[in-house]
Design a protein around this motif. Structure first.
Motif, PDB file in Angstrom:
ATOM      1  N   VAL A  61      31.449  45.656   1.214  1.00  0.00           N
ATOM      2  CA  VAL A  61      32.339  46.695   1.756  1.00  0.00           C
ATOM      3  C   VAL A  61      31.529  47.703   2.555  1.00  0.00           C
ATOM      4  CG1 VAL A  61      34.012  48.492   1.195  1.00  0.00           C
ATOM      5  CG2 VAL A  61      33.924  46.416  -0.187  1.00  0.00           C
ATOM      6  N   ASN A  62      30.368  48.082   2.030  1.00  0.00           N
ATOM      7  CA  ASN A  62      29.537  49.102   2.681  1.00  0.00           C
ATOM      8  C   ASN A  62      28.968  48.643   4.022  1.00  0.00           C
ATOM      9  OD1 ASN A  62      29.927  50.908   0.566  1.00  0.00           O
ATOM     10  ND2 ASN A  62      28.153  50.155  -0.576  1.00  0.00           N
ATOM     11  N   GLU A  63      28.968  47.319   4.249  1.00  0.00           N
ATOM     12  CA  GLU A  63      28.501  46.797   5.532  1.00  0.00           C
ATOM     13  C   GLU A  63      29.392  47.249   6.686  1.00  0.00           C
ATOM     14  OE1 GLU A  63      28.213  42.591   5.236  1.00  0.00           O
ATOM     15  OE2 GLU A  63      26.556  42.623   3.784  1.00  0.00           O
ATOM     16  N   PHE A  64      30.620  47.637   6.363  1.00  0.00           N
ATOM     17  CA  PHE A  64      31.575  48.061   7.391  1.00  0.00           C
ATOM     18  C   PHE A  64      31.653  49.586   7.488  1.00  0.00           C
ATOM     19  CE2 PHE A  64      32.889  43.868   6.000  1.00  0.00           C
ATOM     20  CZ  PHE A  64      33.117  43.204   7.204  1.00  0.00           C
ATOM     21  N   LYS A  65      30.624  50.267   6.987  1.00  0.00           N
ATOM     22  CA  LYS A  65      30.628  51.729   6.983  1.00  0.00           C
ATOM     23  C   LYS A  65      30.750  52.299   8.394  1.00  0.00           C
ATOM     24  CE  LYS A  65      28.102  55.752   5.236  1.00  0.00           C
ATOM     25  NZ  LYS A  65      26.857  56.231   4.573  1.00  0.00           N
ATOM     26  N   ILE A  66      30.206  51.583   9.375  1.00  0.00           N
ATOM     27  CA  ILE A  66      30.264  52.065  10.755  1.00  0.00           C
ATOM     28  C   ILE A  66      31.704  52.231  11.222  1.00  0.00           C
ATOM     29  CG2 ILE A  66      30.121  49.720  11.716  1.00  0.00           C
ATOM     30  CD1 ILE A  66      28.546  50.922  14.052  1.00  0.00           C
ATOM     31  N   ILE A  67      32.604  51.362  10.741  1.00  0.00           N
ATOM     32  CA  ILE A  67      34.018  51.460  11.106  1.00  0.00           C
ATOM     33  C   ILE A  67      34.607  52.748  10.551  1.00  0.00           C
ATOM     34  CG2 ILE A  67      36.307  50.425  10.751  1.00  0.00           C
ATOM     35  CD1 ILE A  67      34.963  47.691  10.825  1.00  0.00           C
ATOM     36  N   SER A  68      34.253  53.062   9.307  1.00  0.00           N
ATOM     37  CA  SER A  68      34.757  54.286   8.690  1.00  0.00           C
ATOM     38  C   SER A  68      34.238  55.530   9.411  1.00  0.00           C
ATOM     39  CB  SER A  68      34.351  54.335   7.211  1.00  0.00           C
ATOM     40  OG  SER A  68      34.928  53.255   6.505  1.00  0.00           O
ATOM     41  N   GLU A  69      32.960  55.512   9.808  1.00  0.00           N
ATOM     42  CA  GLU A  69      32.373  56.657  10.513  1.00  0.00           C
ATOM     43  C   GLU A  69      33.069  56.888  11.854  1.00  0.00           C
ATOM     44  OE1 GLU A  69      30.209  58.760   9.477  1.00  0.00           O
ATOM     45  OE2 GLU A  69      29.454  57.802   7.668  1.00  0.00           O
ATOM     46  N   VAL A  70      33.299  55.805  12.592  1.00  0.00           N
ATOM     47  CA  VAL A  70      33.960  55.918  13.894  1.00  0.00           C
ATOM     48  C   VAL A  70      35.411  56.362  13.720  1.00  0.00           C
ATOM     49  CG1 VAL A  70      34.746  54.624  15.919  1.00  0.00           C
ATOM     50  CG2 VAL A  70      32.446  54.250  15.015  1.00  0.00           C
ATOM     51  N   ALA A  71      36.099  55.811  12.711  1.00  0.00           N
ATOM     52  CA  ALA A  71      37.492  56.192  12.466  1.00  0.00           C
ATOM     53  C   ALA A  71      37.614  57.669  12.139  1.00  0.00           C
ATOM     54  CB  ALA A  71      38.071  55.344  11.327  1.00  0.00           C
ATOM     55  N   LEU A  72      36.714  58.175  11.301  1.00  0.00           N
ATOM     56  CA  LEU A  72      36.724  59.608  10.969  1.00  0.00           C
ATOM     57  C   LEU A  72      36.467  60.458  12.209  1.00  0.00           C
ATOM     58  CD1 LEU A  72      34.869  59.743   7.526  1.00  0.00           C
ATOM     59  CD2 LEU A  72      37.227  60.434   7.987  1.00  0.00           C
ATOM     60  N   GLY A  73      35.635  59.946  13.113  1.00  0.00           N
ATOM     61  CA  GLY A  73      35.379  60.649  14.363  1.00  0.00           C
ATOM     62  C   GLY A  73      36.648  60.785  15.188  1.00  0.00           C
ATOM     63  N   PHE A  74      37.416  59.716  15.299  1.00  0.00           N
ATOM     64  CA  PHE A  74      38.669  59.756  16.051  1.00  0.00           C
ATOM     65  C   PHE A  74      39.718  60.625  15.359  1.00  0.00           C
ATOM     66  CE2 PHE A  74      37.015  55.997  18.275  1.00  0.00           C
ATOM     67  CZ  PHE A  74      37.406  56.290  19.573  1.00  0.00           C
ATOM     68  N   ILE A  75      39.711  60.614  14.030  1.00  0.00           N
ATOM     69  CA  ILE A  75      40.644  61.473  13.284  1.00  0.00           C
ATOM     70  C   ILE A  75      40.339  62.943  13.557  1.00  0.00           C
ATOM     71  CG2 ILE A  75      41.249  62.248  10.944  1.00  0.00           C
ATOM     72  CD1 ILE A  75      40.861  59.226  10.131  1.00  0.00           C
ATOM     73  N   ALA A  76      39.053  63.311  13.497  1.00  0.00           N
ATOM     74  CA  ALA A  76      38.655  64.690  13.782  1.00  0.00           C
ATOM     75  C   ALA A  76      38.952  65.056  15.229  1.00  0.00           C
ATOM     76  CB  ALA A  76      37.165  64.872  13.482  1.00  0.00           C
ATOM     77  N   PHE A  77      38.742  64.111  16.130  1.00  0.00           N
ATOM     78  CA  PHE A  77      39.038  64.313  17.552  1.00  0.00           C
ATOM     79  C   PHE A  77      40.523  64.619  17.752  1.00  0.00           C
ATOM     80  CE2 PHE A  77      40.132  62.277  21.737  1.00  0.00           C
ATOM     81  CZ  PHE A  77      39.456  63.186  22.552  1.00  0.00           C
ATOM     82  N   SER A  78      41.385  63.903  17.033  1.00  0.00           N
ATOM     83  CA  SER A  78      42.828  64.131  17.131  1.00  0.00           C
ATOM     84  C   SER A  78      43.216  65.491  16.557  1.00  0.00           C
ATOM     85  CB  SER A  78      43.586  63.026  16.389  1.00  0.00           C
ATOM     86  OG  SER A  78      43.381  61.773  17.002  1.00  0.00           O
ATOM     87  N   ILE A  79      42.591  65.867  15.439  1.00  0.00           N
ATOM     88  CA  ILE A  79      42.893  67.170  14.843  1.00  0.00           C
ATOM     89  C   ILE A  79      42.458  68.303  15.768  1.00  0.00           C
ATOM     90  CG2 ILE A  79      42.274  68.726  12.946  1.00  0.00           C
ATOM     91  CD1 ILE A  79      42.219  66.309  11.113  1.00  0.00           C
ATOM     92  N   GLY A  80      41.378  68.095  16.511  1.00  0.00           N
ATOM     93  CA  GLY A  80      40.930  69.094  17.478  1.00  0.00           C
ATOM     94  C   GLY A  80      41.991  69.403  18.517  1.00  0.00           C
ATOM     95  N   ASN A  81      42.846  68.432  18.773  1.00  0.00           N
ATOM     96  CA  ASN A  81      43.932  68.611  19.733  1.00  0.00           C
ATOM     97  C   ASN A  81      44.939  69.663  19.268  1.00  0.00           C
ATOM     98  OD1 ASN A  81      45.321  67.874  22.169  1.00  0.00           O
ATOM     99  ND2 ASN A  81      46.776  66.718  20.925  1.00  0.00           N
ATOM    100  N   GLU A  82      44.920  69.977  17.969  1.00  0.00           N
ATOM    101  CA  GLU A  82      45.857  70.969  17.426  1.00  0.00           C
ATOM    102  C   GLU A  82      45.372  72.403  17.675  1.00  0.00           C
ATOM    103  OE1 GLU A  82      48.724  69.943  16.154  1.00  0.00           O
ATOM    104  OE2 GLU A  82      48.064  67.893  16.575  1.00  0.00           O
ATOM    105  N   PHE A  83      44.173  72.556  18.194  1.00  0.00           N
ATOM    106  CA  PHE A  83      43.618  73.886  18.433  1.00  0.00           C
ATOM    107  C   PHE A  83      43.754  74.293  19.900  1.00  0.00           C
ATOM    108  CE2 PHE A  83      41.648  72.733  14.472  1.00  0.00           C
ATOM    109  CZ  PHE A  83      41.559  73.929  13.772  1.00  0.00           C
ATOM    110  N   ARG A  84      44.913  74.077  20.457  1.00  0.00           N
ATOM    111  CA  ARG A  84      45.180  74.544  21.822  1.00  0.00           C
ATOM    112  C   ARG A  84      45.360  76.060  21.803  1.00  0.00           C
ATOM    113  NH1 ARG A  84      46.446  70.578  25.535  1.00  0.00           N
ATOM    114  NH2 ARG A  84      46.617  68.463  24.644  1.00  0.00           N
ATOM    115  N   LEU A  85      44.778  76.718  22.792  1.00  0.00           N
ATOM    116  CA  LEU A  85      44.810  78.186  22.829  1.00  0.00           C
ATOM    117  C   LEU A  85      46.234  78.736  22.824  1.00  0.00           C
ATOM    118  CD1 LEU A  85      41.917  79.004  25.336  1.00  0.00           C
ATOM    119  CD2 LEU A  85      41.930  79.255  22.843  1.00  0.00           C
ATOM    120  N   SER A  86      47.136  78.027  23.521  1.00  0.00           N
ATOM    121  CA  SER A  86      48.519  78.483  23.567  1.00  0.00           C
ATOM    122  C   SER A  86      49.145  78.500  22.181  1.00  0.00           C
ATOM    123  CB  SER A  86      49.335  77.577  24.492  1.00  0.00           C
ATOM    124  OG  SER A  86      49.264  76.229  24.060  1.00  0.00           O
ATOM    125  N   GLN A  87      48.743  77.532  21.344  1.00  0.00           N
ATOM    126  CA  GLN A  87      49.270  77.455  19.982  1.00  0.00           C
ATOM    127  C   GLN A  87      48.532  78.394  19.044  1.00  0.00           C
ATOM    128  OE1 GLN A  87      48.997  73.525  18.283  1.00  0.00           O
ATOM    129  NE2 GLN A  87      50.422  73.970  16.631  1.00  0.00           N
TER     130      GLN A  87
END
Length: 427
Positions: A61-87
């Motif tokens: 399972v741990n051999e696929f850790k890179i997938i989890s790291e990249v997925a978390l990166g995209f999740i954080a990237f999406s959450i960053g979209n919620e910090f629009r100045l207008s909002q």
């Protein structure tokens, strides 16, 4: 290579199949993916011992850790979209206050109860263990929360506050953990280091935000070099992966440790991009669609890596149950009180805390950090593994119910699709 491809395809297939069954029970897809991971993991299907049919060992399972790291990166990237100045002009102050306040209350509640138990249990629950578990209690899982919001297309005041709070929550959690872990080491070793307790965590947060800002600015101007949608999407994917890679770098200068938080860096990447780029919404939408299979894999792998053998240790289960109950109460009470202080409406105050219960990646990362911390490290790891197993299964369900009660999930996606299919076509 063949075994790897079989494991990846079986993971996605298992996640999709179990998600079909979960619809009959009204459960969120993220819960289904986690259950699918448990089923094909080392403690279930993997016990048959057929390569490619499931994960035979935890090492596999741990051999696929890179997938989890990249997925978390995209999740954080999406959450960053919620910090629009207008909002942020409308909710930024409220989200920041609630995010900090509820994280601190959750930590204080867990610390207080576990320190009290230390008086009865003695060495079975050392003071240092109580402090570390209290610090880990502050963290919330952004991935599960984001997936539930997306699946049910939740919209409203609670949802608008929720995603920024989750991001702020994890930043606060990193500081609390670093300070508490430093104090715990001082208790165990009899030595006190101001650098380890205060300097290193502040450096990590500051340089993570700086790195994310730099990458977000470069990303924005790079996107403007292309007009093709497919090339812009490809560039977006490349930048998130590159940012995740850079955030893995670490340096030591004496006692000062220079490291980055991948979640904070990628979150800042998304924040800068959505505020600097005038076509960011279109890119974000296309990126979100591309990442869906990646997220399925992430949650299935998360389910597969859960250690079910923690149930064998009665002490771990007992402390874990106390931890879950007290942390849940702390999260709810902290969110409720802080919502009232900043004058949120009654619906937000009532249901926001329930949506903050999920806990996974950040907490597991913290528990992994303390693995080599004497004899209590592995015990803390097992307690967090037990709590994450429970939280990941019931947390998304609680989030869904809370958002439905708040009136922010008004129609299920499948019901909407049925209506669209039965509606007469326009010629």
């Amino acid at each position: 290579m063949t075994t790897t491809l079989f494991c990846l395809s079986i993971s996605i297939a298992a996640g999709l199949l179990v998600s079909r069954l979960s619809k009959l029970l009204g459960l969120p897809s993220v819960t289904a993916y986690l259950v699918a991971g448990i089923l094909i993991g080392p403690y279930c299907l993997g016990r048959i011992g057929i390569d490619g049919l499931g994960f035979i060992t935890m090492g596999q399972v741990n051999e696929f850790k890179i997938i989890s790291e990249v997925a978390l990166g995209f999740i954080a990237f999406s959450i960053g979209n919620e910090f629009r100045l207008s909002q942020l002009k409308e909710i930024g102050g409220k989200a920041t206050f609630i995010g900090i306040f509820q994280a601190l209350i959750a930590t204080l509640c867990v610390d207080g109860v576990l320190i009290a138990l230390h008086g009865f249990l003695g060495d079975k629950l050392p003071l240092s263990m109580a402090l570390i578990l209290g610090a880990i209690a502050a963290a919330t899982a952004p991935a599960a929360t984001l997936m539930v919001v997306r699946q049910y297309k939740a919209k409203g005041k609670v949802t608008d506050l929720l995603l920024p709070i989750v991001a702020i929550d994890d930043a606060v959690g990193l500081i609390i953990f670093a300070v508490s872990f430093g104090i715990a080491k001082a208790i165990e070793n009899g030595s006190f280091s101001i650098i380890g307790i205060a300097v290193n965590p502040l450096i990590e947060i500051v340089i993570s935000l700086v790195l994310g800002s730099i990458m977000g600015t470069v990303f924005t101007y790079s996107e403007k070099m292309f007009s093709s949608r497919s090339k812009r999407l490809s560039l977006s994917i490349m930048f998130v992966i590159l940012t995740v890679a850079i955030s893995q770098l670490e340096f030591d200068f004496g006692e000062v440790h220079i490291g980055f938080s991948s979640l904070l860096v990628c979150m800042m990447l998304g924040t800068m991009f959505c505020n600097l780029c005038d076509f960011s919404a279109d890119i974000m939408d296309k990126t979100d669609r591309w990442t869906q299979p990646l997220f399925v894999l992430f949650f299935v792998l998360s389910g597969a890596e859960l250690e079910l053998n923690v149930f064998r240790d009665i002490a771990v289960v007992g402390i874990g149950i106390v931890y879950i109950i007290v942390r849940s109460a702390g999260k709810y009470l902290g969110a409720f009180a802080s919502s009232k202080i900043v004058k949120c409406d009654n619906t937000t105050s009532k249901y926001l805390g329930i949506t903050l219960l999920p806990q996974a990646g950040v907490a597991l990362g913290m528990s992994l950090t303390v693995m080599d911390f004497g004899t209590i490290g592995p015990i803390i790891r097992n307690i967090i593994l037990f709590s994450v197993l429970i939280y990941e299964l019931i947390g998304p369900v609680c989030t869904k119910i809370a958002l439905m009660k708040a009136g922010e999930i008004t129609i299920k996606p499948e019901e909407k699709n049925r209506k669209n299919q039965t509606a007469p076509s326009k010629i």
